[in-house]
Design a protein around this motif. Structure first.
Motif, short mmCIF file in Angstrom:
data_model
loop_
_atom_site.label_atom_id
_atom_site.label_comp_id
_atom_site.label_asym_id
_atom_site.label_seq_id
_atom_site.Cartn_x
_atom_site.Cartn_y
_atom_site.Cartn_z
N ALA A 93 0.79 -1.22 0.00
CA ALA A 93 0.00 0.00 0.00
C ALA A 93 0.83 1.28 0.00
O ALA A 93 0.43 2.27 -0.64
N LEU A 96 1.23 2.53 -3.47
CA LEU A 96 0.04 2.52 -4.34
C LEU A 96 -0.85 3.73 -4.01
O LEU A 96 -1.85 3.61 -3.28
N ASP A 97 -0.48 4.88 -4.52
CA ASP A 97 -1.24 6.09 -4.24
C ASP A 97 -2.04 6.55 -5.46
O ASP A 97 -2.55 7.68 -5.50
N GLN A 98 -2.13 5.71 -6.48
CA GLN A 98 -2.89 6.01 -7.68
C GLN A 98 -3.47 4.72 -8.23
O GLN A 98 -3.21 3.63 -7.71
N ARG A 99 -4.29 4.86 -9.28
CA ARG A 99 -4.89 3.67 -9.90
C ARG A 99 -3.77 2.68 -10.28
O ARG A 99 -2.71 3.07 -10.74
N GLU A 176 -8.77 1.09 -7.83
CA GLU A 176 -8.50 2.40 -7.27
C GLU A 176 -7.86 2.21 -5.90
O GLU A 176 -8.14 1.22 -5.20
N PRO A 177 -6.98 3.11 -5.50
CA PRO A 177 -6.27 2.91 -4.21
C PRO A 177 -7.21 2.85 -3.01
O PRO A 177 -6.85 2.26 -1.98
#
Length: 838
Positions: A93, A96-99, A176-177
């Motif tokens: 995580a 993973l700050d974007q699609r 999506e995040p």
């Protein structure tokens, strides 16, 4: 946009290919599976990659590095525990700050990933699952969508009665995040089982995007081979490191790959040959992939086959529809059938056959001429022959498994008359009972009945077989020299060890699996055999001079070794008037046998007790009741050869006529004793069947094996440690001597023996050299080559079941025996070097 590649699975369903490699690193047309996925992502503009690792992560990191060599940027995340498909993504995580896209590293697909992302954007989805239609949806999660593509129902791995669509979840997601917020931290969770059903229940925007391209889940060895062949047949296009061969349509060659010059190469379909590999002569290649640094000799045929790197396939070998791992060696004329998978570092001998769908784990050895019919997972090798003489031996529950024994029982039963009876017995070890039960099931399936003696000394089983009623007998026991191994000993209807002819018949049926299967109403039955011990007891007591023993009342110390004989022998000797001191008489199936150290401690204890009690002698029985270790009245342990000579002397002094049967390895002390007292000695081969057959002759008084086994044919011709104890006590009583005095009066001879390792291929040459050496010497050829040199002799004999030559020497003086043994050891080593260099 980023992509998360799932690359942490154990790949248990695709073993043995994943024993030494993580599943994403399995080569697919000489490139890791995951590299094809990375190139697909890169093709669609996705170059920021996060690899989720778990199993053997260092191999993946070493190959891909930071990704720059492949035009991408790679970040590695390795959870400390197995968190499931969703839980592992949650561990990534922070990155993973974007699609992002989630895709498996062990898929093969050509889906339009850009179209999937566009679909996701247009539907304003929070999660999009890529869907496709398959012919067999049972092993996948079935998904139903409405006309807009919104998912309305999930069913994970349904049965046919539950199937309502052939559209399945491919394991490719666009997310999506915000979805990560619904995944628990540091807890196992799965997309298909947990997260997506929860999103559906909350009516979140969860969509399915149908794709029509190629998709394969490489989940097992069949799927791996099918995907490889799909590439060769053009069902999917992937990047190849190999280039088309000039003038050879359909052949792709790596750098420095060499084909035969001026010799025909017959090929069909697509053939990929990795760099630096060599095709040494005319071959036939059809739809096959050959790895790097391989050598393919002339006459080899490959069809629908995948060969990994560094393999060597010898002349005239054939592979059809199979996978061969790294560094594999395939012998001359060997054949591997469709569906077989051979792990890394496997060696397959000449003319061997690996049957259809067999899986062989890495680093196994398959002997020349073997037929491999079942998976080879444990143990080191698959042998060409099951039998060592009349014996089948192997590591318990590794080589000798219940499945193996059931097949062996069926093969044995198939050579016997339908409705006949077989006698079975075992020692006290629980694993012997397990294997015997499986074996009996195989016998019953062939329509053969079983009389089960359960725990029984081997001499009693043989005594019953020598009468009538059974066509054979089988004894299960723990190996004396390897507690982790078991032995299955076969006998014919006379109690003799099974002949080599019958053993070969059993092997032939076993390997071909040509079993006789009777109608469901005709399987054999299991019956107990009451009063077997009573039958033996009557004959035992009748064959001895009970009055003499009762008058002498010898004091005897018995170490019964926790064997079945403990229930029988003390009572017999007590009825004969002996005073018995029992050691280790309790039977306990939880005991695992005696190690060599424990056996020596038991003998030391036996010696001390004999001297303390002023006993006549001490005896230690082996667990099967055949072999003896004997201690004289002074506490001295007799060697096997001292036992032979001492008992021979007692027999000669008390009988005065008849024959002693000895193997060629027995000391010539026996001849000296017998000649002086009017008896004769018959020499024979050193195996149980030959000795027992010779013991059936006229007036045979004693049969000795030289390894602690004795038989007195007046009672039974088979080796019997129980009766041998009583008979030795009777002989001592009749002669009026002690065992120590008999031993001291023996002619002094010195016995030496050694082994020279010798491969099977040169055993015949070694014996030829020995025969040539002995041309002008006084030699005999009963068993091996025995050369007489003045008052000494030396015997060179090949081991029947091991790559070994035995050298045995006997002489009047210890220095002479040592010199003779060393001289022939040096000769044998010289012959071996000469033959290996030829």
């Amino acid at each position: 946009m980023k992509a998360v590649i799932m690359a942490g699975g154990f790949g248990t369903r695709i073993q043995p290919l994943t024993i030494n490699l993580p599943k994403p690193m399995i080569p697919l047309v000489n490139r890791p599976i995951m590299l094809h996925i990375i190139e697909l992502l890169k093709l669609h503009g996705i170059s920021e990659l996060i690899l989720l690792l778990y199993h053997q992560p260092e191999l993946i990191k070493r190959y891909f590095g930071d990704g720059s060599e492949f035009g991408v940027h790679i970040t590695y995340v390795t959870p400390l525990e197995d968190l499931g498909t969703a839980g592992a993504v949650k561990a990534a995580a922070p990155y993973l700050d974007q699609r992002f896209m989630v895709i498996s590293g062990d898929l093969l697909t050509d889906f339009d990933l850009s179209a999937i992302v566009l679909f996701h954007e247009q539907r304003r989805a929070r999660a999009t699952i890529t869907l496709t239609s398959v012919t067999d949806p049972l092993q996948f999660g079935v998904v139903i969508t409405d006309r807009q593509g919104r998912i309305t129902k999930f069913l994970e791995k349904p049965g046919w009665g539950e199937v309502f669509s052939d559209t399945i979840n491919t394991g490719i997601y666009v997310l999506e995040p915000e979805v990560l917020e619904s995944i628990p931290t540091n807890r196992s969770s799965d997309w298909a089982k947990d997260i997506f059903p929860q999103m559906l229940a909350r009516r979140e925007p969860l969509f399915g995007c149908n794709q029509d391209g190629y998709w394969a889940d490489i989940g097992n060895t069949d799927a791996y081979l099918e995907s490889s062949l799909d590439i060769l047949k053009g069902k999917i296009r992937v990047h190849l490191d190999e280039a088309p061969a000039p003038g050879l349509d359909g052949i792709y060659l790596g750098e420095e790959t060499r084909l035969p010059v001026g010799k025909p190469l017959v090929h069909e379909g697509m053939v990929v040959i990795g760099s630096n590999s060599q095709i040494k002569g005319p071959t036939r290649l059809k739809n096959c992939i050959i790895g790097r640094n391989c050598v393919i000799e002339e006459g080899v045929e490959l069809e629908n086959a995948v060969i990994w790197d560094n393999a060597y396939l010898k002349r005239d070998s054939r592979v059809q529809g199979a996978v061969l791992g790294h560094r594999l060696r395939l012998g001359r004329g060997a054949m591997v059938e469709a569906g077989a998978v051979l792990g890394d570092d496997t060696t397959v001998g000449d003319e061997a056959l690996v049957r259809k769908d067999v899986k062989v784990w890495p680093s196994k050895i398959i002997e020349n001429g073997s037929i491999v019919t079942t998976n080879l997972i444990w143990g080191e090798k698959w042998r060409k022959l099951l039998f060592e003489g009349a014996l089948v031996r192997g590591l318990t529950n590794i080589e000798l498994t219940p499945e193996f024994c059931a097949k062996l029982g069926a093969a044995y039963g198939s050579i016997l008359p339908r409705g006949s009876f077989v006698l079975t017995g075992r020692d006290t070890i629980r694993s012997s009972r397990m294997l015997k039960h499986s074996f009996v099931g195989g016998l019953l399936s062939a329509g053969v009945n079983v009389r089960d003696a359960k725990r029984i000394p081997l001499p009693i089983l043989r005594y019953k077989l020598s009468t009538f009623g059974e066509v054979g007998g089988v004894q299960f026991r723990q190996c004396s020299d390897d507690l982790a191994a078991s032995e299955i000993l076969f006998h014919d209807d006379d109690g003799l060890e099974l002949s080599s002819t019958l053993a070969k018949s059993i092997e032939r049926i076993f390997f071909k699996e040509n079993f006789r299967r009777v109608h469901f109403s005709e399987p054999g039955a299991i019956r107990e055999i009451p009063q077997l011990v009573d039958f033996y007891r009557e004959g035992f007591l009748r064959a001895l001079d009970g009055e003499l023993l009762q008058r002498r009342a010898p004091r005897v110390v018995l170490d019964l070794n926790h064997a079945p004989a403990g229930e029988i022998l003390p009572n017999l000797l007590t009825r004969l008037g002996c005073q018995i001191v029992e050691l280790n008489s309790h039977m306990d199936e939880n005991l695992l046998g005696s190690s060599p150290e424990a056996a020596q401690q038991a003998l030391d204890q036996l010696s001390r007790i004999v001297t303390c009690l002023d006993a006549t002698a001490g005896f230690r029985l082996c667990p099967s009741g055949e072999q003896l270790r004997v201690v004289d009245e002074r506490g001295d342990l007799l060697s096997d050869m001292d036992l032979v000579a001492s008992v021979s002397s007692l027999v000669c002094q008390t009988e005065r006529a008849g024959t002693l049967v000895m193997p060629v390895t027995a000391p010539e002390t026996v001849e000296q004793i017998a000649d002086s007292l009017g008896l004769t000695v018959a020499r024979t081969r050193n195996n149980t069947r030959s000795l027992t057959e010779a013991g059936r002759g006229q007036q045979v008084q004693l049969v000795a094996s030289g390894d602690g086994r004795l038989a007195f044919p007046a009672f039974q011709v088979h080796f019997d440690g129980l009766f041998a104890i009583a008979r030795i006590l009777e002989l001592l009583a009749r002669s009026g001597q002690t065992l120590g005095a008999v031993r001291n009066n023996l002619p002094k001879r010195h016995f030496r023996q050694a082994g020279v390792p010798c491969s099977w291929e040169i055993k015949g040459g070694m014996m030829r050299k020995m025969c040539e050496h002995s041309v002008d010497l006084k030699a005999s050829f009963v068993d091996g080559v025995k050369v007489r040199l003045d008052n000494a002799w030396v015997l060179v004999v090949p081991d029947q079941h091991r790559p070994l030559m035995h050298i045995i020497a006997e002489a009047p003086f210890p220095e002479q025996a040592d010199e003779l043994l060393q001289r022939y050891r040096d000769l044998a080593e010289g012959w071996k070097r000469e033959l290996l260099a030829a």
